[in-house]
Design a protein around this motif. Structure first.
Motif, PDB file in Angstrom:
ATOM      1  N   ILE A  17     -34.403  14.401  11.621  1.00 53.87           N
ATOM      2  CA  ILE A  17     -35.639  13.618  11.572  1.00 53.87           C
ATOM      3  C   ILE A  17     -35.771  12.948  10.207  1.00 53.87           C
ATOM      4  O   ILE A  17     -36.123  11.770  10.105  1.00 53.87           O
ATOM      5  CB  ILE A  17     -36.867  14.506  11.877  1.00 53.87           C
ATOM      6  N   GLY A  18     -35.467  13.687   9.149  1.00 53.74           N
ATOM      7  CA  GLY A  18     -35.490  13.101   7.809  1.00 53.74           C
ATOM      8  C   GLY A  18     -34.494  11.972   7.660  1.00 53.74           C
ATOM      9  O   GLY A  18     -34.800  10.936   7.057  1.00 53.74           O
ATOM     10  N   GLU A  19     -33.292  12.141   8.227  1.00 51.82           N
ATOM     11  CA  GLU A  19     -32.295  11.071   8.182  1.00 51.82           C
ATOM     12  C   GLU A  19     -32.795   9.840   8.924  1.00 51.82           C
ATOM     13  O   GLU A  19     -32.573   8.702   8.491  1.00 51.82           O
ATOM     14  CB  GLU A  19     -30.974  11.547   8.793  1.00 51.82           C
ATOM     15  N   GLY A  20     -33.475  10.054  10.062  1.00 55.14           N
ATOM     16  CA  GLY A  20     -34.038   8.936  10.808  1.00 55.14           C
ATOM     17  C   GLY A  20     -35.104   8.192  10.021  1.00 55.14           C
ATOM     18  O   GLY A  20     -35.149   6.959  10.036  1.00 55.14           O
ATOM     19  N   ILE A  21     -35.933   8.946   9.320  1.00 53.60           N
ATOM     20  CA  ILE A  21     -36.968   8.324   8.495  1.00 53.60           C
ATOM     21  C   ILE A  21     -36.339   7.486   7.391  1.00 53.60           C
ATOM     22  O   ILE A  21     -36.773   6.359   7.113  1.00 53.60           O
ATOM     23  CB  ILE A  21     -37.912   9.398   7.919  1.00 53.60           C
ATOM     24  N   LEU A  24     -34.921   4.244   8.789  1.00 52.22           N
ATOM     25  CA  LEU A  24     -35.956   3.274   9.164  1.00 52.22           C
ATOM     26  C   LEU A  24     -36.678   2.681   7.961  1.00 52.22           C
ATOM     27  O   LEU A  24     -37.014   1.501   7.951  1.00 52.22           O
ATOM     28  CB  LEU A  24     -36.983   3.943  10.089  1.00 52.22           C
ATOM     29  N   THR A  25     -36.937   3.521   6.953  1.00 53.81           N
ATOM     30  CA  THR A  25     -37.755   3.069   5.820  1.00 53.81           C
ATOM     31  C   THR A  25     -36.943   2.703   4.582  1.00 53.81           C
ATOM     32  O   THR A  25     -37.486   2.106   3.663  1.00 53.81           O
ATOM     33  CB  THR A  25     -38.768   4.160   5.430  1.00 53.81           C
ATOM     34  N   HIS A  26     -35.675   3.082   4.537  1.00 49.33           N
ATOM     35  CA  HIS A  26     -34.802   2.828   3.387  1.00 49.33           C
ATOM     36  C   HIS A  26     -35.354   3.427   2.094  1.00 49.33           C
ATOM     37  O   HIS A  26     -35.236   2.854   1.020  1.00 49.33           O
ATOM     38  CB  HIS A  26     -34.536   1.338   3.213  1.00 49.33           C
ATOM     39  N   VAL A  27     -35.988   4.583   2.210  1.00 49.88           N
ATOM     40  CA  VAL A  27     -36.499   5.315   1.053  1.00 49.88           C
ATOM     41  C   VAL A  27     -35.299   5.873   0.282  1.00 49.88           C
ATOM     42  O   VAL A  27     -34.357   6.391   0.887  1.00 49.88           O
ATOM     43  CB  VAL A  27     -37.422   6.473   1.513  1.00 49.88           C
ATOM     44  N   PRO A  28     -35.299   5.783  -1.055  1.00 47.47           N
ATOM     45  CA  PRO A  28     -34.140   6.262  -1.821  1.00 47.47           C
ATOM     46  C   PRO A  28     -34.141   7.779  -2.037  1.00 47.47           C
ATOM     47  O   PRO A  28     -33.918   8.264  -3.141  1.00 47.47           O
ATOM     48  CB  PRO A  28     -34.269   5.512  -3.144  1.00 47.47           C
ATOM     49  N   ILE A  29     -34.410   8.529  -0.987  1.00 48.69           N
ATOM     50  CA  ILE A  29     -34.405   9.991  -1.037  1.00 48.69           C
ATOM     51  C   ILE A  29     -33.502  10.463   0.093  1.00 48.69           C
ATOM     52  O   ILE A  29     -33.557   9.904   1.194  1.00 48.69           O
ATOM     53  CB  ILE A  29     -35.840  10.557  -0.845  1.00 48.69           C
ATOM     54  N   PRO A  30     -32.665  11.463  -0.135  1.00 48.12           N
ATOM     55  CA  PRO A  30     -31.807  11.951   0.944  1.00 48.12           C
ATOM     56  C   PRO A  30     -32.624  12.419   2.151  1.00 48.12           C
ATOM     57  O   PRO A  30     -33.681  13.043   2.011  1.00 48.12           O
ATOM     58  CB  PRO A  30     -31.054  13.132   0.311  1.00 48.12           C
TER      59      PRO A  30
END
Length: 128
Positions: A17-21, A24-30
């Motif tokens: 789920i975190g990988e999907g987020i 989708l959002t291109h947040v620079p956090i693993p």
């Protein structure tokens, strides 16, 4: 045994789920970090019961060294890191680990004292 597999599956599902987020959002956090944060909040808010993940997470933590083997083998491809740069990296890792251990000890003692317990100091009172 099947319960532990189910619990590990729940932890992996949160990682996905975190990988999907992240995708989708291109947040620079693993994504795995975001997934574990979501799992943490799910546990805190009571949406997920601790017994749904406790044994599986304990197994993953107890076997954590196995997960580092591919990283160590991959490190062998970079022979230049074993020279002077390797010593610098080793110094950074060792000093960072020592600082984190000391900070954890000091914070633990402070929390224990705040709760009314007796903490055994290994450093002078004026240290912090």
């Amino acid at each position: 045994m099947l319960t532990i597999v189910w619990q590990i599956g729940v932890v992996i599902a949160f990682s996905w789920i975190g990988e999907g987020i992240v995708s989708l959002t291109h947040v620079p956090i693993p994504g795995s970090i975001i997934g574990m944060i979501l799992l943490f909040f799910g546990l805190q808010l009571g949406w997920i019961k601790l017994n749904w993940v406790e044994a599986g997470a304990a197994l993953l933590l107890s076997e954590m060294m196995v997960f580092f083997i591919p990283s160590v083998v991959g490190f062998m491809q970079y022979s230049w890191m074993f020279g002077i740069k390797g010593l610098v990296i080793l110094f950074i890792v060792v000093s960072g680990t020592a600082l984190m251990m000391m900070a954890t000890g000091v914070i633990s003692e402070r929390l224990l004292e705040r709760q009314g317990g007796e903490a055994r100091r290994w450093y002078p009172k004026y240290f912090l």
